[in-house]
Enzyme design. Structure first.
Site, PDB file in Angstrom:
ATOM      1  N   ASP A   1      88.341 130.577 -24.774  1.00 30.30           N
ATOM      2  CA  ASP A   1      89.584 130.406 -25.527  1.00 30.30           C
ATOM      3  C   ASP A   1      89.436 130.947 -26.945  1.00 30.30           C
ATOM      4  OD1 ASP A   1      87.725 128.522 -26.269  1.00 30.30           O
ATOM      5  OD2 ASP A   1      89.209 126.982 -26.741  1.00 30.30           O
TER       6      ASP A   1
ATOM      7  N   ASP B   1      90.012 130.301 -32.517  1.00 30.50           N
ATOM      8  CA  ASP B   1      89.687 129.375 -31.435  1.00 30.50           C
ATOM      9  C   ASP B   1      90.880 128.442 -31.213  1.00 30.50           C
ATOM     10  OD1 ASP B   1      87.542 128.205 -29.615  1.00 30.50           O
ATOM     11  OD2 ASP B   1      88.210 126.440 -30.737  1.00 30.50           O
ATOM     12  N   LEU B   2      91.237 128.185 -29.947  1.00 30.49           N
ATOM     13  CA  LEU B   2      92.338 127.276 -29.620  1.00 30.49           C
ATOM     14  C   LEU B   2      91.829 125.833 -29.729  1.00 30.49           C
ATOM     15  CD1 LEU B   2      93.386 129.997 -28.519  1.00 30.49           C
ATOM     16  CD2 LEU B   2      94.437 128.718 -26.632  1.00 30.49           C
TER      17      LEU B   2
END
Length: 708
Positions: free
Chosen positions: A622, A579-580
């Site tokens: 994302d 995950d960003l």
């Protein structure tokens, strides 16, 4: 007096039906009186006796079907069954059952059975009343039913004995008309039969005449192929016309090539092809010259054949008789015979051969049409097989080789290679059999190889003899190929490849074969284009449109497959969820366009950092997911650390090209068997690890271990 029931067949059917009615009635009585049967051995014995009596009656009625005494026995048996039924039912209306057996007996056998029933029915009433008075307490009713049954049976006997009524005049008139119409129909039928017999005799006469005319073709009934038919004809010609040998030449579609199709006798070893520049003028001389050469060769191999070879020289042409098989449109072939007589064939024999020639010409035309139809059917089947390649191959990469195998079933080539465009050049995708690349060995007007072929801008190139073609600088390099066909594969306006076919014989490919190859190759180009589009569509279906990575759907399919393999082979499997960190802030500050561009760059970093054997997919938004086959928990942690360093150490560019963006990752890791013994839980556990990584500060990788 016997009363016939109807036709014998109908009466027999009624008798069979009545036997099974008896059996059903016996079964119904047994079922209704099962309590009494089980309580009394005497009654049980009576029931068994009734069944045995039914079997005996069944046998007797099959043996003596119309015996009147047998009808009396049957009536007695049926009256007993009816009486037992009345006793069991104990209902006033049940006494009618005693009337049914007499109706059947009087109809099936004789009228006196009704009188017998008039005696047995009241007797049965009396027996029942005396045996079970408590079930029928009303004596007046019993007497009434006894009298009614007596009167009914007597009335039935009167009806049975009553003489038949004389038909009315109207009925007789109608019967007469029917008989007259039937007689008229019979007369017409006899007349039609005489006409048919007359035509049949005429047909027999015509067939006999036809057999006389086509006596030489009687042996053709034994032939199953054109070659067998030609052999039988030539053998018959040789024996009937005093020839030592006979040969048949057949022309191709153009008429410029005559092939020795078959030879018998002294010309049995005749083979090869004769090229004729002017079919109508020089075909006969060319064939005769080849026959003389064949006989001279035969003389060298088989000395006893020297007499034929010596006699057929430049001045012995009378021994050779060559007859053209031609239509007004073209030359179909040549018939050649070698006479046993040194003086050749006499005039009468030549006239007979000329009279036979139209029949042979018709036969050759027939077999030629059959062959053309067979080729067209093969062409249609090949087109169908090419269409089905998309659905019968495991992967589209198998299509080129399978396509060559389909072409092989129609066109008798010995070598085939299929070149297809790969980026900016043509590369070999299939060869049948394995052989050095043909295209680079060819020379064209500008260049050699595929570049020169593309500059040619021709759809078809036929090389009849590689030893004489300017396109083949080194014929030895192509050995043993002597004939070649090069055909472009088109896909719309752009070239889709090139097909090269070869054979070891010069001038091998005929005009018809070339046309067929062109049709099939044009269809093959469409099939390959559909295959290319199918591959492209399949790739689009499993690819994320933004990042170019695999999409969620493809990941799920591969994840299920890897789980199945892990359960079977027990090899390690790791999974990472990525995950960003704070990606929403970038979207809010820079806009969604910059956010999408950042996702594309992060995807490139993932691809360059991880191994090619590891499946990287966009999980959604994302988030990314990495499926790592044959990787344990430690290996996945090492890969995750590399990813953290690579992403955190990269300055990502905006769409304007300015390196302004920085971002970090949170990674959750789960692996089999370190995290769980159930590989199906890896995705769920990796998600839990990702949540833990976010809660504990982000920019880190958290791996879950099995603490059980």
């Amino acid at each position: 007096m016997h009363i016939p029931s109807s036709e014998g067949k109908t009466g027999g059917e009624v008798g069979i039906l009545w036997r099974w009615v008896r059996l059903l009635a016996l079964g119904a009585l047994g079922w209704a009186g099962q309590e009494w049967l089980l309580q009394s051995p005497l009654l049980l014995a009576g029931g068994v006796g009734a069944l045995l009596a039914w079997v005996a009656l069944f046998w007797l009625e099959r043996r003596y079907s119309q015996a009147e005494w047998l009808g009396a026995l049957g009536l007695l048996y049926d009256m007993t069954l009816a009486g037992v039924g009345v006793w069991l039912l104990a209902h006033p209306q049940a006494w009618w059952l005693l009337f049914v057996p007499a109706i059947y007996a009087a109809r099936q056998y004789a009228a006196w059975h009704a009188l017998l029933g008039a005696f047995l029915a009241p007797l049965t009433v009396g027996v029942i009343a005396s045996v079970a008075p408590e079930r029928f307490a009303d004596t007046a009713t019993l007497w009434g039913w006894g009298a009614g049954l007596l009167g009914g049976h007597l009335a039935l006997a009167w009806v049975a004995y009553r003489p038949a009524t004389t038909p009315s005049p109207e009925v007789m008139e109608q019967v007469t008309r029917v008989l007259e119409q039937t007689e008229s129909a019979h007369r017409e039928l006899r007349h039609s039969y005489r006409e048919l017999a007359h035509h049949y005799r005429r047909l027999q006469e015509n067939l006999e005449t036809l057999n006389d005319v086509v006596e030489l073709f009687t042996a053709l009934r034994q032939a199953t192929t054109p070659t067998e038919a030609y052999r039988l004809i030539l053998e018959r010609l040789r024996s009937r016309f005093g020839a030592s040998g006979a040969a048949l030449y057949l022309a191709d579609e153009t008429g410029f090539h005559l092939r020795a199709a078959l030879g018998v006798g002294s010309l049995a070893r005749l083979q090869g092809t004769v090229r004729v520049d002017a079919p109508r003028k020089s075909a006969r001389q060319a064939v005769e010259q080849q026959v003389r050469q064949a006989l001279e060769t035969l003389c060298e191999r088989v000395p006893e054949s020297g007499e034929d070879a010596h006699a057929i020289g430049a001045g012995a042409n009378p021994r050779l008789l060559t007859l053209p098989l031609r239509t007004p449109q073209r030359l179909l072939g040549m018939l050649t015979l070698v006479a046993r007589n040194p003086d050749g064939f006499d005039t009468a024999t030549e006239n007979r051969l000329h009279a036979f020639l139209p029949h042979l010409l018709a036969l050759v035309q027939l077999y030629e049409q059959i062959e053309v139809m067979g080729l067209r059917l093969q062409e249609i089947q090949a087109l169908h097989d090419l269409d089905n390649l998309l659905f019968t191959v495991a992967t589209p990469t198998e299509i080129p080789r399978r396509a060559l195998e389909v072409l092989k079933s129609v066109v008798p080539f010995e070598y085939a290679q299929l070149y297809l465009p790969d980026e900016e050049q043509l590369t070999l995708h299939a060869s049948l059999p394995a052989f050095a690349e043909i295209l680079p060995m060819l020379q064209f007007s500008q260049e050699s190889g595929w570049q020169g072929w593309l500059q040619q801008k021709t759809h078809l190139l036929s090389i009849t003899d590689t030893h004489e073609s300017p396109h083949v600088p080194d014929p030895a390099a192509l050995a043993p190929i002597r004939s070649m066909l090069l055909i472009n594969l088109q896909s719309g306006a752009r070239p889709a490849g090139v097909l090269a076919l070869g054979h070891s014989q010069p001038h091998f490919f005929t005009e018809g074969q070339t046309e067929m190859v062109q049709v099939l190759v044009a269809h093959l180009g469409l099939v390959l284009e559909r295959a290319r589009l199918l591959i492209h569509l399949e790739q689009l279906a499993i690819t994320d449109g933004l990042t170019g990575l695999h999409n969620y759907r493809y990941f799920q399919e591969r994840y299920k497959e890897e789980v199945r393999l892990v359960k079977r082979y027990r090899h390690p499997l790791a999974l990472m969820l990525i995950d960003l960190d704070n990606f929403k802030q970038i979207n809010d500050h820079y806009g969604h366009l910059e956010g999408d561009y950042l996702l594309m760059q992060v995807a490139e970093v993932l691809q360059s950092t991880l191994r090619s054997t590891e499946l990287i997919a966009r999980y959604g938004g994302d988030e990314f997911v990495v499926l790592m086959p044959s990787t344990n928990l430690q290996g996945a942690q090492t890969a995750a650390e590399r990813l953290l360093q690579a992403v955190s150490g990269t300055r990502f560019s905006t769409t304007a090209g300015q390196p302004e963006l920085s971002i970090t990752l949170s990674i959750g890791i789960a692996a089999y068997p370190e995290t769980t013994e159930d590989p199906q839980q890896l995705l769920e556990l990796a998600d839990s690890a990702l949540e833990k990584a976010k809660r504990t500060g982000r920019n880190r990788a958290v791996a879950l271990e099995n603490t059980a």
